[in-house]
Scaffold this active site. Structure first.
Site, PDB file in Angstrom:
ATOM      1  N   TYR A  48       0.826  -1.214   0.000  1.00 19.23           N
ATOM      2  CA  TYR A  48       0.000   0.000   0.000  1.00 19.23           C
ATOM      3  C   TYR A  48       0.857   1.259   0.000  1.00 19.23           C
ATOM      4  O   TYR A  48       0.339   2.357  -0.208  1.00 19.23           O
ATOM      5  CB  TYR A  48      -0.903   0.052   1.240  1.00 19.23           C
ATOM      6  CG  TYR A  48      -1.897  -1.063   1.379  1.00 19.23           C
ATOM      7  CD1 TYR A  48      -2.155  -1.953   0.332  1.00 19.23           C
ATOM      8  CD2 TYR A  48      -2.587  -1.244   2.573  1.00 19.23           C
ATOM      9  CE1 TYR A  48      -3.069  -2.978   0.477  1.00 19.23           C
ATOM     10  CE2 TYR A  48      -3.508  -2.266   2.733  1.00 19.23           C
ATOM     11  CZ  TYR A  48      -3.739  -3.130   1.691  1.00 19.23           C
ATOM     12  OH  TYR A  48      -4.648  -4.155   1.850  1.00 19.23           O
ATOM     13  N   HIS A 106       0.662 -11.350   1.369  1.00 19.44           N
ATOM     14  CA  HIS A 106      -0.402 -10.567   0.744  1.00 19.44           C
ATOM     15  C   HIS A 106      -1.066 -11.315  -0.414  1.00 19.44           C
ATOM     16  O   HIS A 106      -2.301 -11.318  -0.543  1.00 19.44           O
ATOM     17  CB  HIS A 106       0.174  -9.232   0.260  1.00 19.44           C
ATOM     18  CG  HIS A 106      -0.836  -8.149   0.106  1.00 19.44           C
ATOM     19  ND1 HIS A 106      -0.512  -6.816   0.192  1.00 19.44           N
ATOM     20  CD2 HIS A 106      -2.167  -8.177  -0.136  1.00 19.44           C
ATOM     21  CE1 HIS A 106      -1.608  -6.084   0.027  1.00 19.44           C
ATOM     22  NE2 HIS A 106      -2.618  -6.895  -0.184  1.00 19.44           N
TER      23      HIS A 106
END
Length: 276
Positions: A48, A106
């Protein structure tokens, strides 16, 4: 706030603040505000590019670090052991924290050595650097390999889950293994506000459609949700969903909605099990 506690060392508030795609000062401000309002679960990731912004909020808030659950994740191109350790160290540095509460892979990749990758996560857990470990975006066969074949003590799996994308087979598995399931995109990227059935249930309860969609998730055993919310009104609204209680008619209506509307499936996504 209700927590999910399980045998893998997880102690995670059911409602968290998702931070993607917020970055910089906007992200720091949103996290600080959320903590002031009572949030105690912040979800971030190396991918992110906002761990430093989250870290700035953790450093500035008056809420003690031990009262805040922080989840972060390693990106799919950093799963070789040496790269994974380096990524984790950067995450700690950016978060200005000596540990994370939950550390996830992730996304899986076809060529990863799952056992070697999980060995690193287990080592981080055993050293107290990650209080709990897990994975995100793993379809059931891969999750089964990680938990049953390899025997990794995974505490949670994070996947897309909302009123129009079912995860029943995954939920059966995680409950069997005393894991948690964290729902990302729990508001179907705000499409829930346009679903007539959800709008009707919201009208009946005198709340917002988004609160119905969140309440549906949060009332489920072992399920957490991390909606992204930057503004104060949305953060408060999401918090208030914890006080919304659906009846049998509401649940039947939601159960009848389509459950195959996946919104997040990038080019590097695994082959999904759509039998949920």
């Amino acid at each position: 706030m209700e927590h999910i506690v399980n045998r893998h060392g997880l102690n995670m508030p059911k409602l968290g603040l998702g931070t993607w795609p917020m970055v910089g000062e906007d992200c720091t401000r949103a996290v600080l505000q959320a903590l002031e309002l009572g949030y105690r679960h912040i979800d971030t990731a190396a991918g992110y590019q906002n761990e430093d912004a989250v870290g700035a909020a953790l450093a500035a808030t008056s809420v003690p670090r031990e009262q805040i659950h922080v989840t972060t994740k390693v990106w799919w191109d950093q799963l070789e052991p040496q790269a994974l350790r380096a990524s984790f160290e950067r995450s700690l540095r950016d978060l200005r924290s000596e540990y994370v509460d939950l550390f996830l892979i992730h996304w899986p990749t076809p060529d990863m050595n799952l056992r070697r990758t999980l060995d690193v996560l287990v080592d981080l857990k055993e050293r107290g650097l990650a209080r709990a470990i897990g994975v995100a975006n793993f379809p059931l066969p891969l999750l089964r390999e990680a938990v049953e074949t390899i025997g990794a003590p995974l505490a949670a799996v994070q996947v897309e889950y909302h009123v129009t994308l079912g995860q029943s087979t995954l939920l059966d598995f995680v409950r069997q293994h005393e894991m948690a399931l964290t729902a990302y995109s729990p508001l179907a990227r705000n499409r829930v506000s346009e679903i007539p059935e959800i709008v009707a249930i919201a009208r009946k309860h005198g709340v917002l459609p988004t609160q119905i969609a969140l309440a549906w998730l949060l009332e489920q055993q072992g399920v957490a949700a991390v909606p992204k919310a930057a503004g104060k009104s949305n953060q408060l609204s999401n918090l208030a969903s914890l006080d919304v209680h659906l009846d049998k008619d509401d649940l039947a209506t939601i159960a009848a909605l389509p459950k195959n509307e996946r919104l997040v499936s990038p080019a590097f996504a695994p082959q999904w099990d759509e039998a949920a």
